[in-house]
Write a protein that holds these residues in place. Structure first.
Motif, PDB file in Angstrom:
ATOM      1  N   ALA A  63      18.261  17.385   0.905  1.00 18.06           N
ATOM      2  CA  ALA A  63      19.172  17.621   2.022  1.00 18.06           C
ATOM      3  C   ALA A  63      18.868  16.676   3.176  1.00 18.06           C
ATOM      4  O   ALA A  63      19.782  16.171   3.847  1.00 18.06           O
ATOM      5  N   MET A  64      17.565  16.413   3.413  1.00 17.55           N
ATOM      6  CA  MET A  64      17.190  15.501   4.489  1.00 17.55           C
ATOM      7  C   MET A  64      17.679  14.087   4.187  1.00 17.55           C
ATOM      8  O   MET A  64      18.211  13.386   5.060  1.00 17.55           O
ATOM      9  N   ALA A  65      17.506  13.642   2.933  1.00 20.62           N
ATOM     10  CA  ALA A  65      17.980  12.309   2.554  1.00 20.62           C
ATOM     11  C   ALA A  65      19.499  12.213   2.704  1.00 20.62           C
ATOM     12  O   ALA A  65      20.028  11.176   3.131  1.00 20.62           O
ATOM     13  N   ASP A  66      20.193  13.295   2.358  1.00 19.74           N
ATOM     14  CA  ASP A  66      21.651  13.306   2.495  1.00 19.74           C
ATOM     15  C   ASP A  66      22.049  13.185   3.959  1.00 19.74           C
ATOM     16  O   ASP A  66      22.982  12.444   4.314  1.00 19.74           O
ATOM     17  N   LEU A  67      21.335  13.908   4.850  1.00 20.05           N
ATOM     18  CA  LEU A  67      21.623  13.845   6.286  1.00 20.05           C
ATOM     19  C   LEU A  67      21.416  12.426   6.807  1.00 20.05           C
ATOM     20  O   LEU A  67      22.262  11.881   7.526  1.00 20.05           O
ATOM     21  N   VAL A  68      20.279  11.811   6.451  1.00 26.83           N
ATOM     22  CA  VAL A  68      19.973  10.465   6.933  1.00 26.83           C
ATOM     23  C   VAL A  68      21.017   9.473   6.428  1.00 26.83           C
ATOM     24  O   VAL A  68      21.539   8.645   7.194  1.00 26.83           O
ATOM     25  N   GLY A  69      21.305   9.542   5.132  1.00 29.07           N
ATOM     26  CA  GLY A  69      22.257   8.592   4.569  1.00 29.07           C
ATOM     27  C   GLY A  69      23.647   8.738   5.145  1.00 29.07           C
ATOM     28  O   GLY A  69      24.333   7.740   5.426  1.00 29.07           O
ATOM     29  N   THR A  70      24.082   9.992   5.348  1.00 26.81           N
ATOM     30  CA  THR A  70      25.434  10.235   5.854  1.00 26.81           C
ATOM     31  C   THR A  70      25.573   9.826   7.313  1.00 26.81           C
ATOM     32  O   THR A  70      26.542   9.158   7.699  1.00 26.81           O
ATOM     33  N   VAL A  71      24.602  10.235   8.159  1.00 29.16           N
ATOM     34  CA  VAL A  71      24.716  10.014   9.598  1.00 29.16           C
ATOM     35  C   VAL A  71      24.299   8.601   9.990  1.00 29.16           C
ATOM     36  O   VAL A  71      24.986   7.926  10.768  1.00 29.16           O
ATOM     37  N   LEU A  72      23.188   8.127   9.445  1.00 32.42           N
ATOM     38  CA  LEU A  72      22.640   6.853   9.899  1.00 32.42           C
ATOM     39  C   LEU A  72      22.913   5.683   8.950  1.00 32.42           C
ATOM     40  O   LEU A  72      22.709   4.527   9.341  1.00 32.42           O
ATOM     41  N   GLY A  73      23.337   5.978   7.740  1.00 40.65           N
ATOM     42  CA  GLY A  73      23.596   4.916   6.785  1.00 40.65           C
ATOM     43  C   GLY A  73      24.493   3.810   7.319  1.00 40.65           C
ATOM     44  O   GLY A  73      24.220   2.620   7.090  1.00 40.65           O
ATOM     45  N   PRO A  74      25.572   4.126   8.066  1.00 48.25           N
ATOM     46  CA  PRO A  74      26.443   3.064   8.586  1.00 48.25           C
ATOM     47  C   PRO A  74      25.746   2.083   9.521  1.00 48.25           C
ATOM     48  O   PRO A  74      26.256   0.979   9.734  1.00 48.25           O
ATOM     49  N   LEU A  75      24.578   2.456  10.080  1.00 44.53           N
ATOM     50  CA  LEU A  75      23.888   1.543  11.000  1.00 44.53           C
ATOM     51  C   LEU A  75      23.388   0.289  10.285  1.00 44.53           C
ATOM     52  O   LEU A  75      23.102  -0.721  10.934  1.00 44.53           O
ATOM     53  N   THR A  76      23.259   0.337   8.976  1.00 42.09           N
ATOM     54  CA  THR A  76      22.801  -0.844   8.245  1.00 42.09           C
ATOM     55  C   THR A  76      23.825  -1.973   8.305  1.00 42.09           C
ATOM     56  O   THR A  76      23.494  -3.130   8.008  1.00 42.09           O
ATOM     57  N   LYS A  77      25.064  -1.652   8.694  1.00 40.62           N
ATOM     58  CA  LYS A  77      26.111  -2.672   8.809  1.00 40.62           C
ATOM     59  C   LYS A  77      26.016  -3.461  10.111  1.00 40.62           C
ATOM     60  O   LYS A  77      26.693  -4.481  10.269  1.00 40.62           O
ATOM     61  N   ALA A  78      25.174  -2.966  11.050  1.00 37.60           N
ATOM     62  CA  ALA A  78      25.052  -3.648  12.341  1.00 37.60           C
ATOM     63  C   ALA A  78      24.326  -4.965  12.172  1.00 37.60           C
ATOM     64  O   ALA A  78      23.469  -5.128  11.289  1.00 37.60           O
ATOM     65  N   ARG A  79      24.655  -5.924  13.032  1.00 39.45           N
ATOM     66  CA  ARG A  79      23.943  -7.197  13.022  1.00 39.45           C
ATOM     67  C   ARG A  79      22.483  -6.946  13.425  1.00 39.45           C
ATOM     68  O   ARG A  79      22.214  -6.338  14.460  1.00 39.45           O
ATOM     69  N   GLY A  80      21.567  -7.399  12.602  1.00 42.99           N
ATOM     70  CA  GLY A  80      20.153  -7.127  12.852  1.00 42.99           C
ATOM     71  C   GLY A  80      19.659  -5.892  12.138  1.00 42.99           C
ATOM     72  O   GLY A  80      18.474  -5.561  12.221  1.00 42.99           O
ATOM     73  N   GLY A  81      20.553  -5.185  11.447  1.00 35.37           N
ATOM     74  CA  GLY A  81      20.152  -4.017  10.675  1.00 35.37           C
ATOM     75  C   GLY A  81      20.045  -2.751  11.512  1.00 35.37           C
ATOM     76  O   GLY A  81      20.398  -2.712  12.690  1.00 35.37           O
ATOM     77  N   ALA A  82      19.535  -1.710  10.867  1.00 31.67           N
ATOM     78  CA  ALA A  82      19.502  -0.390  11.502  1.00 31.67           C
ATOM     79  C   ALA A  82      18.325  -0.202  12.450  1.00 31.67           C
ATOM     80  O   ALA A  82      18.386   0.627  13.361  1.00 31.67           O
ATOM     81  N   GLU A  83      17.233  -0.941  12.253  1.00 32.62           N
ATOM     82  CA  GLU A  83      15.995  -0.689  12.997  1.00 32.62           C
ATOM     83  C   GLU A  83      16.171  -0.716  14.523  1.00 32.62           C
ATOM     84  O   GLU A  83      15.717   0.200  15.213  1.00 32.62           O
ATOM     85  N   PRO A  84      16.810  -1.761  15.104  1.00 38.25           N
ATOM     86  CA  PRO A  84      16.948  -1.776  16.564  1.00 38.25           C
ATOM     87  C   PRO A  84      17.728  -0.570  17.108  1.00 38.25           C
ATOM     88  O   PRO A  84      17.383  -0.036  18.168  1.00 38.25           O
ATOM     89  N   LEU A  85      18.733  -0.125  16.372  1.00 39.35           N
ATOM     90  CA  LEU A  85      19.529   1.006  16.841  1.00 39.35           C
ATOM     91  C   LEU A  85      18.760   2.320  16.677  1.00 39.35           C
ATOM     92  O   LEU A  85      18.887   3.224  17.512  1.00 39.35           O
ATOM     93  N   LEU A  86      17.967   2.420  15.606  1.00 43.07           N
ATOM     94  CA  LEU A  86      17.103   3.595  15.454  1.00 43.07           C
ATOM     95  C   LEU A  86      16.096   3.665  16.601  1.00 43.07           C
ATOM     96  O   LEU A  86      15.835   4.733  17.160  1.00 43.07           O
ATOM     97  N   GLU A  87      15.499   2.523  16.946  1.00 40.77           N
ATOM     98  CA  GLU A  87      14.557   2.481  18.064  1.00 40.77           C
ATOM     99  C   GLU A  87      15.252   2.873  19.360  1.00 40.77           C
ATOM    100  O   GLU A  87      14.674   3.599  20.199  1.00 40.77           O
ATOM    101  N   THR A  88      16.481   2.445  19.542  1.00 38.86           N
ATOM    102  CA  THR A  88      17.236   2.798  20.747  1.00 38.86           C
ATOM    103  C   THR A  88      17.415   4.305  20.846  1.00 38.86           C
ATOM    104  O   THR A  88      17.199   4.900  21.915  1.00 38.86           O
ATOM    105  N   LEU A  89      17.797   4.946  19.751  1.00 40.20           N
ATOM    106  CA  LEU A  89      17.967   6.404  19.757  1.00 40.20           C
ATOM    107  C   LEU A  89      16.647   7.117  20.040  1.00 40.20           C
ATOM    108  O   LEU A  89      16.603   8.091  20.800  1.00 40.20           O
ATOM    109  N   THR A  90      15.573   6.610  19.453  1.00 40.60           N
ATOM    110  CA  THR A  90      14.262   7.228  19.658  1.00 40.60           C
ATOM    111  C   THR A  90      13.835   7.156  21.115  1.00 40.60           C
ATOM    112  O   THR A  90      13.389   8.157  21.707  1.00 40.60           O
ATOM    113  N   VAL A  91      13.962   5.991  21.721  1.00 40.36           N
ATOM    114  CA  VAL A  91      13.535   5.810  23.107  1.00 40.36           C
ATOM    115  C   VAL A  91      14.450   6.577  24.058  1.00 40.36           C
ATOM    116  O   VAL A  91      13.970   7.144  25.049  1.00 40.36           O
ATOM    117  N   CYS A  92      15.733   6.626  23.786  1.00 38.71           N
ATOM    118  CA  CYS A  92      16.647   7.394  24.633  1.00 38.71           C
ATOM    119  C   CYS A  92      16.268   8.871  24.640  1.00 38.71           C
ATOM    120  O   CYS A  92      16.257   9.523  25.687  1.00 38.71           O
TER     121      CYS A  92
END
Length: 379
Positions: A288-317
């Motif tokens: 269920a956790m993998a499904d949540l991550v893939g569904t909600v955050l999976g589209p971030l991999t389409k961003a230029r530079g990948g998902a990592e910078p946007l994940l860091e942004t959410l974490t710091v916010c």
């Protein structure tokens, strides 16, 4: 006769009792007064052996020194070299030779005494390590554990809490930080229902749950042990539980808290297992956790530079309480760039950090991504 009990050091034990040693000591002084010679190797070894035996029987070093100096004072006037010295210069030379022999002999006695003390300490530490290993792994029967626990000041029938500290350096029983913390705890609290030991490079403190001040002081000392001693990288405190099994459970909770803190890259040094209970709950259904991550955050991999910078942004916010100015400062960005990133997250995922429910979903998904090691690992 019970050989394990300390015996008086006044009798001969077949290996040289006190009176026999003092007789050889008197001969050593007599020879030194006559010839000015230093003690021979066999005489020094006899001194070391005497100091070692005395330590094993419970005599303090100051008692041994007092014993030897007292015999020296009583013998002084009857020593052959002192008795025959006719001039002040001869008496000075003789006195210097005798005192030199006394100094060397007492140093050898002290060396033997220290050698026995070090051996006793190593044996005690080895037995304590073995007991802690058996206790924390749930080995050995309960009766044996309870009997051994009394020797180390623990009452297993009570309720205990376990705290664990990890440092950049591995802890062992002779580590300077461990020694300092042990001295501080014993000096402040005395022999209470507490046990301090090392295990697998970590420092472990088991304390009765009624002694919360002991645990608090342990954690504070581990984090800031003082000059010359490196502080802990992280500390974690398990929850309180009853019995020997409760100690094992509290220890495992503290280890779990340390592991979660590292996997989630949590800020802060001090962790409490009770504050991290949500994460084991989330991990119970990994699918269920993998499904949540893939569904909600999976589209971030389409961003230029990948998902990592946007994940860091959410974490710091989230860590900044969604105060954009503070989050931008921590990220080293302008507020305008941060706002662009947040808008990009909303566009790609369909979830907005500005909406409370959607923010909760994003935060849960980000935590899940850290726990699962995504996006570095495939879901």
């Amino acid at each position: 006769m019970d050989e394990s009990r300390p015996r008086p050091c006044g009798g001969d034990d077949g290996g040289g009792g006190t009176e026999e040693f003092l007789g050889r000591y008197a001969e050593l002084l007599a020879d030194a007064s006559e010839t000015g010679r230093r003690p021979r190797r066999d005489e020094l070894e006899a001194c070391r052996a005497f100091g070692e035996r005395a330590a094993e029987r419970g005599l303090a070093l100051r008692e041994l020194v007092g014993l030897c100096l007292g015999r020296t004072r009583r013998l002084w006037g009857s020593l052959p070299g002192v008795d025959r010295a006719g001039t002040a210069a001869e008496r000075a030379r003789t006195g210097d030779a005798v005192l030199g022999a006394v100094e060397i002999a007492l140093a050898a006695v002290g060396e033997g005494h220290e050698r026995a003390q070090r051996l006793a300490v190593r044996q005690e530490e080895g037995e304590r390590r073995e007991f802690v290993d058996d206790l924390l792994h749930g080995r050995s029967d309960m009766g044996s554990l309870a009997e051994r626990a009394q020797r180390f000041g623990l009452r297993l029938a009570g309720v205990h809490t376990v705290a664990v500290a990890v440092g950049e350096e591995k802890y062992d029983d002779v580590h300077r930080t461990v020694r300092r913390i042990e001295r501080e705890l014993l000096g402040r609290f005395g022999p209470r229902d507490v046990l301090l030991s090392t295990k697998e490079g970590r420092l472990v403190c088991i304390a009765a749950s009624g002694d919360r001040d002991v645990l608090e002081h342990f954690v504070s000392l581990a984090e800031s042990p003082g000059a010359g001693c490196p502080g802990a990288r992280r500390t974690a405190v398990g929850r309180e539980h009853a019995g020997a099994g409760g100690i094992v459970r509290s220890y495992e909770e503290a280890l779990g808290a340390l592991e979660l803190a590292d996997r989630l890259a949590l800020d802060g040094v001090r962790m409490n297992a009770s504050e991290l209970l949500v994460f084991p709950v989330l991990l119970r259904d990994r699918g269920a956790m993998a499904d949540l991550v893939g569904t909600v955050l999976g589209p971030l991999t389409k961003a230029r530079g990948g998902a990592e910078p946007l994940l860091e942004t959410l974490t710091v916010c989230a860590a900044s309480g969604y105060v954009n100015a503070e989050a931008a400062r921590r990220l080293g960005l302008s507020v305008r760039t941060l706002s662009y990133r947040l808008e990009r997250i909303r566009t790609l995922t369909g979830y907005s950090p500005a909406d409370p429910l959607q923010r909760f979903t994003l935060e849960a998904a980000v935590m899940g991504a850290r726990l699962l090691g995504w996006p570095a690992k495939e879901l």
